[in-house]
Design an enzyme around this catalytic site. Structure first.
Site, PDB file in Angstrom:
ATOM      1  N   THR A  13      47.190  28.515  38.750  1.00 35.88           N
ATOM      2  CA  THR A  13      46.246  27.776  39.841  1.00 35.88           C
ATOM      3  C   THR A  13      44.658  28.472  39.046  1.00 35.88           C
ATOM      4  O   THR A  13      44.596  28.097  37.442  1.00 35.88           O
ATOM      5  CB  THR A  13      46.476  29.335  41.030  1.00 35.88           C
ATOM      6  OG1 THR A  13      45.328  28.757  41.869  1.00 35.88           O
ATOM      7  CG2 THR A  13      46.520  30.252  39.929  1.00 35.88           C
ATOM      8  N   ASN A  14      43.822  28.633  39.901  1.00 34.12           N
ATOM      9  CA  ASN A  14      42.772  29.705  38.915  1.00 34.12           C
ATOM     10  C   ASN A  14      42.373  30.705  39.794  1.00 34.12           C
ATOM     11  O   ASN A  14      42.391  31.047  40.372  1.00 34.12           O
ATOM     12  CB  ASN A  14      41.749  28.463  38.985  1.00 34.12           C
ATOM     13  CG  ASN A  14      41.302  27.856  40.475  1.00 34.12           C
ATOM     14  OD1 ASN A  14      41.009  29.082  41.127  1.00 34.12           O
ATOM     15  ND2 ASN A  14      41.707  26.601  40.459  1.00 34.12           N
ATOM     16  N   ARG A  15      41.111  31.027  39.876  1.00 35.49           N
ATOM     17  CA  ARG A  15      40.765  32.659  39.896  1.00 35.49           C
ATOM     18  C   ARG A  15      39.670  31.952  41.296  1.00 35.49           C
ATOM     19  O   ARG A  15      39.038  33.096  41.810  1.00 35.49           O
ATOM     20  CB  ARG A  15      39.701  33.239  39.113  1.00 35.49           C
ATOM     21  CG  ARG A  15      40.763  33.355  37.475  1.00 35.49           C
ATOM     22  CD  ARG A  15      40.034  33.510  36.490  1.00 35.49           C
ATOM     23  NE  ARG A  15      38.697  34.663  36.682  1.00 35.49           N
ATOM     24  CZ  ARG A  15      38.007  35.307  35.992  1.00 35.49           C
ATOM     25  NH1 ARG A  15      36.985  34.184  35.255  1.00 35.49           N
ATOM     26  NH2 ARG A  15      36.741  35.661  36.458  1.00 35.49           N
ATOM     27  N   ALA A  80      37.816  24.874  44.934  1.00 38.96           N
ATOM     28  CA  ALA A  80      38.357  24.527  43.131  1.00 38.96           C
ATOM     29  C   ALA A  80      39.830  24.071  42.949  1.00 38.96           C
ATOM     30  O   ALA A  80      40.589  24.920  43.271  1.00 38.96           O
ATOM     31  CB  ALA A  80      38.256  26.250  42.138  1.00 38.96           C
TER      32      ALA A  80
END
Ligand code: PMT
Length: 212
Positions: A13-15, A80
């Site tokens: 995943t991402n932030r 995102a």
């Protein structure tokens, strides 16, 4: 964010916290729009008056967007989305071993570009999360993804980007107007994006005949 499962316990995943996207949904609902919020996993509460659709992976998000995009007159893509996903997700937990482990990733679809390809008279807004050459990359995305507006943020700048309550963005419009904004709360950024959407929509609408 989207989450791309590797096995039943691990994922890529991402932030992204969802704060920017939720701020846009909340601001649009406050202005009286009917809002559908397609969201990856976040810890945020659903803004008042917003219809929320929960998804996990980019593929889930793509399906949800394909289903709802035709009903929309304005579509704003703040997610995102993971650009890659594990090519062969495992149904059982990967066991720890002594050897190196190589992950094979395959590209995810570009949800925004796919939707905007046949956007008709819908107004489409994309984001650009950049770490360098912000203006150049944002203008490329504006054209390549067939959007009317790109909201560009330098996600390495202090007070901007992922998981912050503030953001620093420049709005790049299809009609050539660039609008750099100072550091603002994500709520205020959302309002400024919607102001620009209203400006672009008014310019696109046929002039009303004068009433005499
Ligand atoms: O969620 P927060 O913590 O509040 O953080 C906010 C944010 C940094 C996530 C937000 O401001 C932001 O920049 N969102 C876009 C993140 C991104 O994926 O940017 P990008 O430059 O990689 O993608 C460009 C555009 O294409 C975006 O509109 C994105 O939603 C869309 N995209 C990207 C990849 C993909 N596979 N499908 C897409 O639709």
């Amino acid at each position: 964010p989207t989450c791309e499962d590797l096995d039943p316990v691990r994922y890529i995943t991402n932030r992204s916290s969802g704060k920017m996207g939720y701020a846009v949904a909340e601001a649009a609902a406050r202005r009286g729009a009917r809002v559908i919020l397609i969201t990856g996993p976040t810890a945020l509460e659903t803004p008042a008056g917003v219809e929320r659709v929960d998804v996990r992976s980019a593929e889930d998000m793509r399906r949800a967007v394909q289903e709802r995009f035709p009903q929309s007159s304005i579509a704003i893509f703040a997610a995102a989305v993971a650009d890659y996903r594990p090519a062969e997700p495992h149904t059982q937990k990967l066991k720890r071993g002594k050897d190196e482990l190589t992950l094979h990733l395959e590209p995810n679809p570009d949800i925004l570009a796919e939707a905007a390809r046949n956007k008709g008279d819908r107004l489409v807004v994309g984001f650009a999360a950049e770490t360098d050459h912000v203006a150049e990359n944002a203008r490329k995305k504006l054209a390549a993804k067939n959007t009317d507006l790109i909201v560009a943020n330098d996600v390495t700048a202090e007070g901007a980007g992922f998981d912050m309550d503030t953001n620093i963005v420049t709005l790049f419009a299809r009609d050539g107007r660039d609008l750099p904004l100072p550091k603002l709360s994500k709520r205020e950024v959302a309002e400024r994006i919607l102001d620009e959407v209203v400006r672009l929509r008014s310019a696109a609408l046929p002039a009303r005949p004068a009433v005499v």
